[in-house]
Design a protein around this motif. Sequence first.
Motif, PDB file in Angstrom:
ATOM      1  N   ASN A  48     -19.726  21.318 -19.452  1.00 31.77           N
ATOM      2  CA  ASN A  48     -18.926  20.723 -18.811  1.00 31.77           C
ATOM      3  C   ASN A  48     -17.499  20.947 -18.886  1.00 31.77           C
ATOM      4  N   ALA A  49     -17.821  19.938 -20.796  1.00 30.30           N
ATOM      5  CA  ALA A  49     -15.848  20.101 -20.921  1.00 30.30           C
ATOM      6  C   ALA A  49     -15.847  21.355 -21.397  1.00 30.30           C
ATOM      7  N   GLU A  50     -16.559  22.081 -22.006  1.00 29.62           N
ATOM      8  CA  GLU A  50     -16.484  23.658 -22.441  1.00 29.62           C
ATOM      9  C   GLU A  50     -14.991  24.159 -20.530  1.00 29.62           C
ATOM     10  N   TRP A  51     -15.228  24.284 -19.583  1.00 26.83           N
ATOM     11  CA  TRP A  51     -15.004  24.608 -18.305  1.00 26.83           C
ATOM     12  C   TRP A  51     -13.874  24.145 -18.331  1.00 26.83           C
ATOM     13  N   ALA A  52     -13.721  22.511 -18.389  1.00 24.59           N
ATOM     14  CA  ALA A  52     -12.336  21.758 -18.199  1.00 24.59           C
ATOM     15  C   ALA A  52     -10.891  22.661 -18.783  1.00 24.59           C
ATOM     16  N   HIS A  53     -11.749  22.536 -20.495  1.00 21.53           N
ATOM     17  CA  HIS A  53     -11.009  22.854 -21.099  1.00 21.53           C
ATOM     18  C   HIS A  53     -10.469  24.054 -20.969  1.00 21.53           C
ATOM     19  N   ALA A  69     -11.081  20.326 -26.791  1.00 24.60           N
ATOM     20  CA  ALA A  69     -12.126  21.398 -27.366  1.00 24.60           C
ATOM     21  C   ALA A  69     -12.727  19.815 -28.567  1.00 24.60           C
ATOM     22  N   ASP A  70     -11.981  19.170 -28.421  1.00 25.28           N
ATOM     23  CA  ASP A  70     -12.311  18.209 -29.807  1.00 25.28           C
ATOM     24  C   ASP A  70     -13.519  17.645 -29.104  1.00 25.28           C
ATOM     25  N   VAL A  71     -13.684  17.330 -28.334  1.00 27.64           N
ATOM     26  CA  VAL A  71     -15.139  16.825 -27.290  1.00 27.64           C
ATOM     27  C   VAL A  71     -15.989  17.746 -26.820  1.00 27.64           C
ATOM     28  N   THR A  72     -15.809  19.196 -27.021  1.00 28.54           N
ATOM     29  CA  THR A  72     -16.659  19.822 -27.231  1.00 28.54           C
ATOM     30  C   THR A  72     -17.787  19.913 -28.332  1.00 28.54           C
ATOM     31  N   GLN A  73     -16.324  20.150 -29.498  1.00 31.12           N
ATOM     32  CA  GLN A  73     -17.197  20.533 -30.783  1.00 31.12           C
ATOM     33  C   GLN A  73     -18.202  19.327 -31.253  1.00 31.12           C
ATOM     34  N   ILE A  74     -17.047  17.783 -30.919  1.00 30.02           N
ATOM     35  CA  ILE A  74     -17.833  16.548 -31.835  1.00 30.02           C
ATOM     36  C   ILE A  74     -19.524  16.904 -30.918  1.00 30.02           C
ATOM     37  N   LEU A 107      -7.609  10.910 -21.948  1.00 30.65           N
ATOM     38  CA  LEU A 107      -7.953  12.138 -20.549  1.00 30.65           C
ATOM     39  C   LEU A 107      -8.013  11.562 -19.652  1.00 30.65           C
ATOM     40  N   HIS A 108      -8.481   9.774 -19.448  1.00 29.85           N
ATOM     41  CA  HIS A 108      -8.415   9.423 -18.207  1.00 29.85           C
ATOM     42  C   HIS A 108      -7.539   9.582 -17.010  1.00 29.85           C
ATOM     43  N   GLN A 109      -6.238  10.236 -17.004  1.00 26.84           N
ATOM     44  CA  GLN A 109      -5.159   9.837 -15.617  1.00 26.84           C
ATOM     45  C   GLN A 109      -4.683  11.431 -15.616  1.00 26.84           C
ATOM     46  N   SER A 110      -5.785  12.024 -16.491  1.00 32.51           N
ATOM     47  CA  SER A 110      -5.739  13.899 -16.580  1.00 32.51           C
ATOM     48  C   SER A 110      -5.866  14.269 -15.078  1.00 32.51           C
ATOM     49  N   GLN A 111      -5.291  15.051 -14.464  1.00 35.25           N
ATOM     50  CA  GLN A 111      -5.620  15.720 -13.221  1.00 35.25           C
ATOM     51  C   GLN A 111      -5.916  17.236 -13.214  1.00 35.25           C
ATOM     52  N   ILE A 112      -6.246  17.866 -14.329  1.00 39.27           N
ATOM     53  CA  ILE A 112      -7.447  18.926 -14.383  1.00 39.27           C
ATOM     54  C   ILE A 112      -8.576  18.950 -13.940  1.00 39.27           C
ATOM     55  N   PRO A 113      -8.627  19.988 -13.216  1.00 38.44           N
ATOM     56  CA  PRO A 113     -10.059  20.067 -12.779  1.00 38.44           C
ATOM     57  C   PRO A 113     -10.980  19.771 -13.737  1.00 38.44           C
ATOM     58  N   GLY A 114     -12.519  18.967 -13.449  1.00 42.74           N
ATOM     59  CA  GLY A 114     -13.646  18.848 -14.348  1.00 42.74           C
ATOM     60  C   GLY A 114     -13.107  17.509 -15.464  1.00 42.74           C
ATOM     61  N   VAL A 115     -12.339  17.271 -16.171  1.00 37.19           N
ATOM     62  CA  VAL A 115     -11.599  16.265 -16.478  1.00 37.19           C
ATOM     63  C   VAL A 115     -12.365  14.660 -16.551  1.00 37.19           C
ATOM     64  N   GLN A 116     -12.604  14.695 -14.975  1.00 36.47           N
ATOM     65  CA  GLN A 116     -12.819  13.500 -14.264  1.00 36.47           C
ATOM     66  C   GLN A 116     -13.903  12.957 -14.633  1.00 36.47           C
ATOM     67  N   GLN A 117     -15.488  13.891 -14.329  1.00 36.03           N
ATOM     68  CA  GLN A 117     -16.200  14.645 -14.380  1.00 36.03           C
ATOM     69  C   GLN A 117     -17.136  14.801 -15.912  1.00 36.03           C
ATOM     70  N   VAL A 118     -15.841  15.037 -16.449  1.00 40.55           N
ATOM     71  CA  VAL A 118     -16.073  14.567 -18.462  1.00 40.55           C
ATOM     72  C   VAL A 118     -15.683  13.333 -18.786  1.00 40.55           C
ATOM     73  N   VAL A 119     -15.184  12.910 -18.516  1.00 42.45           N
ATOM     74  CA  VAL A 119     -14.938  11.688 -18.467  1.00 42.45           C
ATOM     75  C   VAL A 119     -16.461  10.203 -17.980  1.00 42.45           C
ATOM     76  N   GLN A 120     -16.436   9.758 -16.417  1.00 40.70           N
ATOM     77  CA  GLN A 120     -17.901   9.914 -16.648  1.00 40.70           C
ATOM     78  C   GLN A 120     -18.803  10.265 -17.175  1.00 40.70           C
ATOM     79  N   GLN A 121     -18.937  11.113 -17.562  1.00 37.82           N
ATOM     80  CA  GLN A 121     -20.538  11.779 -18.330  1.00 37.82           C
ATOM     81  C   GLN A 121     -20.858  10.580 -19.772  1.00 37.82           C
ATOM     82  N   VAL A 122     -19.292  11.034 -20.354  1.00 36.68           N
ATOM     83  CA  VAL A 122     -18.781   9.907 -21.887  1.00 36.68           C
ATOM     84  C   VAL A 122     -19.390   9.787 -21.242  1.00 36.68           C
TER      85      VAL A 122
END
Length: 164
Positions: A48-53, A69-74, A107-122
Motif C-alpha cells: 500500500n505504501a508503494e502504491w501511495a508513493h 518511499a522511506d516507509v516502504t524501505q523501513i 503524512l497525516h494531513q496528506s490528501q494523496i489517495p492511499g496515504v490515509q490507509q497507510v497511516v491507519q495500517q502503521v
Amino acid sequence: MGQPTKQQGQSTQQQTGQQYQQQPQSFDQAVPQQVSQAIYQLEQLETNAEWAHGQAMKAGDRFTSGKLADVTQIVHLQKTLLLRESDLAQTVSLCTQQALQQSTQQLHQSQIPGVQQVVQQVQQVSQTITQASSQVGQQRQSQQMGGQGGGQTPSSRSGGQSFY
C-alpha cells in the motif's frame, strides 16, 4: 570396487531426501503465528505504501512521495529480518516503530489517495511488530541456549582415535 561406492551414494541421496521431507510443508508451519501475522501485515503495508508513493509521484508531491518511499524501505527491512528470524529483528523493531510513527505524523494531513490507509495500517501493525520481534528474539535465545548445553564436539565423538 565401483559397486559399493554407487550404493553408498544412493543411500546418501535417500537419507537427504528423507531429511527434506521431514521439514515443515508451509510457511505458516515454519514460523510462529505472531511472526507470520506480522510479516503478512508488513507485506500489505509495504504494498500500500508503494502504491501511495506512485500516487504522490503522479501528483508531484515530492515530500509525501519521499516519506512513503522511506516507509516502504523501513517496512521491507523489518519484514526481511523477521523472515530470517534475525536476532536484530527485535532491536530494529524499536527504530522501525519510531520511524513509522514519525512518518505517519507528517503524512497525516496528506490528501494523496492511499496515504490515509497507510497511516491507519502503521498504527495497527506497530504492536504486531513488537510481539513478533520479541518472539523471534526469544526463539533465538532458546536455540542458542539449547545448542550450548550437553552437545558433543566432533573430537569427543571420535573416541580419541586417530584417522591419520
